[in-house]
Design a protein around this motif. Structure first.
Motif, mmCIF file in Angstrom:
data_model
loop_
_atom_site.group_PDB
_atom_site.id
_atom_site.type_symbol
_atom_site.label_atom_id
_atom_site.label_comp_id
_atom_site.label_asym_id
_atom_site.label_seq_id
_atom_site.Cartn_x
_atom_site.Cartn_y
_atom_site.Cartn_z
ATOM 1 N N MET A 41 53.408 92.368 2.150
ATOM 2 C CA MET A 41 52.372 91.670 2.918
ATOM 3 C C MET A 41 52.952 90.373 3.461
ATOM 4 N N ARG A 42 53.014 90.272 4.798
ATOM 5 C CA ARG A 42 53.500 89.058 5.439
ATOM 6 C C ARG A 42 52.291 88.319 5.972
ATOM 7 N N THR A 43 52.112 87.080 5.527
ATOM 8 C CA THR A 43 50.865 86.370 5.804
ATOM 9 C C THR A 43 50.991 85.258 6.835
ATOM 10 N N ASN A 44 52.219 84.822 7.152
ATOM 11 C CA ASN A 44 52.386 83.710 8.073
ATOM 12 C C ASN A 44 53.870 83.610 8.398
ATOM 13 N N GLY A 45 54.233 82.660 9.262
ATOM 14 C CA GLY A 45 55.653 82.387 9.458
ATOM 15 C C GLY A 45 56.111 82.572 10.886
ATOM 16 N N THR A 46 57.304 82.029 11.158
ATOM 17 C CA THR A 46 57.871 82.074 12.497
ATOM 18 C C THR A 46 58.726 83.322 12.718
ATOM 19 N N MET A 47 59.053 84.074 11.669
ATOM 20 C CA MET A 47 59.827 85.296 11.821
ATOM 21 C C MET A 47 59.242 86.375 10.915
ATOM 22 N N PRO A 48 58.051 86.886 11.273
ATOM 23 C CA PRO A 48 57.316 87.696 10.319
ATOM 24 C C PRO A 48 57.662 89.176 10.277
ATOM 25 N N ALA A 49 58.598 89.689 11.093
ATOM 26 C CA ALA A 49 58.969 91.097 10.974
ATOM 27 C C ALA A 49 59.606 91.352 9.616
ATOM 28 N N THR A 50 59.362 92.532 9.054
ATOM 29 C CA THR A 50 59.966 92.869 7.768
ATOM 30 C C THR A 50 61.484 92.824 7.855
ATOM 31 N N VAL A 51 62.031 93.408 8.931
ATOM 32 C CA VAL A 51 63.464 93.283 9.233
ATOM 33 C C VAL A 51 63.577 92.774 10.668
ATOM 34 N N ALA A 52 64.148 91.589 10.855
ATOM 35 C CA ALA A 52 64.262 90.969 12.180
ATOM 36 C C ALA A 52 65.731 90.826 12.559
ATOM 37 N N VAL A 53 66.091 91.321 13.744
ATOM 38 C CA VAL A 53 67.479 91.291 14.213
ATOM 39 C C VAL A 53 67.523 90.576 15.556
ATOM 40 N N PHE A 54 68.348 89.528 15.636
ATOM 41 C CA PHE A 54 68.490 88.751 16.863
ATOM 42 C C PHE A 54 69.965 88.688 17.255
ATOM 43 N N ASN A 55 70.255 88.935 18.531
ATOM 44 C CA ASN A 55 71.599 88.699 19.084
ATOM 45 C C ASN A 55 72.691 89.411 18.295
ATOM 46 N N SER A 56 72.411 90.639 17.885
ATOM 47 C CA SER A 56 73.381 91.399 17.110
ATOM 48 C C SER A 56 73.526 92.793 17.715
ATOM 49 N N THR A 57 74.758 93.300 17.800
ATOM 50 C CA THR A 57 75.022 94.546 18.496
ATOM 51 C C THR A 57 75.573 95.610 17.561
ATOM 52 N N ASN A 58 75.423 96.860 17.997
ATOM 53 C CA ASN A 58 76.011 98.020 17.315
ATOM 54 C C ASN A 58 75.601 98.108 15.846
ATOM 55 N N GLY A 59 74.336 97.815 15.575
ATOM 56 C CA GLY A 59 73.844 97.925 14.206
ATOM 57 C C GLY A 59 73.398 99.336 13.887
ATOM 58 N N THR A 60 73.328 99.635 12.592
ATOM 59 C CA THR A 60 72.849 100.932 12.122
ATOM 60 C C THR A 60 71.825 100.723 11.014
ATOM 61 N N ILE A 61 70.652 101.342 11.188
ATOM 62 C CA ILE A 61 69.625 101.363 10.152
ATOM 63 C C ILE A 61 69.391 102.830 9.833
#
Length: 280
Positions: free
Chosen positions: A85-105
């Motif tokens: 449960m995410r209730t507040n915040g400036t980066m509330p995604a469970t997994v947040a990816v910024f400015n990153s390439t060629n990732g694998t999930i």
């Protein structure tokens, strides 16, 4: 740096902070006895590898579980995210990816995760990609709920490929419950199942904005719906696109849009192509 087999209690700051390099975090279990401050794992740059970790029964007052910044080739594999449960915040995604390439999930599961406060759409969902590229392979998104924005995957200025994944019974009051594309993003989706997802807004499952595009192949859309209440115009029960979309060998059944109390203008029970180019 290798961190293997720890049980980590979250408190009032990020539990693991990495700046650069190739940190390996494996077989760790994240728990919380209080409202935690996240992300639990923050990698400001580099190529982190996060494998077989479990995040469950957490209340995050700021941030989510994993935040990844500038880098290339990150890996998140075999991780589970349940009852977050995410209730507040400036980066509330469970997994947040910024400015990153060629990732694998890959081989990850999200279930019964939720977010209850307003914020930018780029920060919503279980997986948020911004100015990034990633492969999502063999992942499951089940019974997640967002008050604003997509319930599962949001991509802005990003390229995302989703293979062999399932989105089922996810709910949002706004946008597409499974995938939301905006700001010149592109999606390739192959052999996926999108089942019984619901939105109170304009799209039940996959929404593609005017400047983005999607190619969807060998995928099933079954039982998805959108309500189109209040200020929203009813749209596509399964897909709504104002960008470019190509569908090949896809299956649609029992998707719906609109209700007896809303206008049915510009309404498609399965697919709503508002603008852009559509190839079926």
């Amino acid at each position: 740096v290798r961190i293997i087999g720890f049980t980590i209690k979250l408190g009032d700051s990020t539990a693991i902070l990495s700046i650069g390099g190739r940190p390996e975090i494996q077989d760790c279990y994240f728990v919380s006895e209080m409202s935690g401050t996240g992300p639990a794992i923050t990698c400001l740059s580099g190529s982190p590898s996060i494998v077989d970790c479990e995040f469950s029964d957490l209340e995050m007052s700021t941030g989510g579980c994993i935040g990844i910044g500038a880098g290339n080739g990150f890996l998140i594999s075999g991780c589970t995210f349940s009852n977050i449960m995410r209730t507040n915040g400036t980066m509330p995604a469970t997994v947040a990816v910024f400015n990153s390439t060629n990732g694998t999930i890959m081989n990850c599961d999200w279930s019964y995760c939720s977010m209850t406060t307003p914020g930018g759409l780029e920060l919503r969902g279980q997986l948020s990609l911004y100015n990034s590229s990633a492969l999502v392979d063999n992942c499951n998104f089940d019974n997640n709920e967002e008050e604003f924005g997509t319930a599962c995957i949001a991509a802005g200025l990003s390229q995302v490929t989703i293979d062999d994944s399932t989105f089922s019974a996810n709910r949002t009051s706004d946008q597409g419950s499974a995938v939301y594309l905006y700001e010149n993003s592109s999606l390739e989706m192959n052999n996926c199942s999108l089942l019984w997802n619901w939105s109170g807004g304009t799209c039940g499952s996959v929404k593609i904005e005017a400047d983005s595009s999607a190619t969807i192949t060998d995928s099933e859309f079954n039982g998805n719906s959108c309500l189109g209440v209040s200020e929203y115009t009813p749209g596509g029960g399964a897909i709504r696109s104002t960008g470019d979309v190509t569908l090949t060998n896809c299956y649609f059944q029992e998707n719906s849009s609109g209700s007896s109390t809303t206008s049915n203008s510009c309404c498609g029970g399965g697919i709503c192509l508002v603008a852009g180019n559509g190839t079926l």
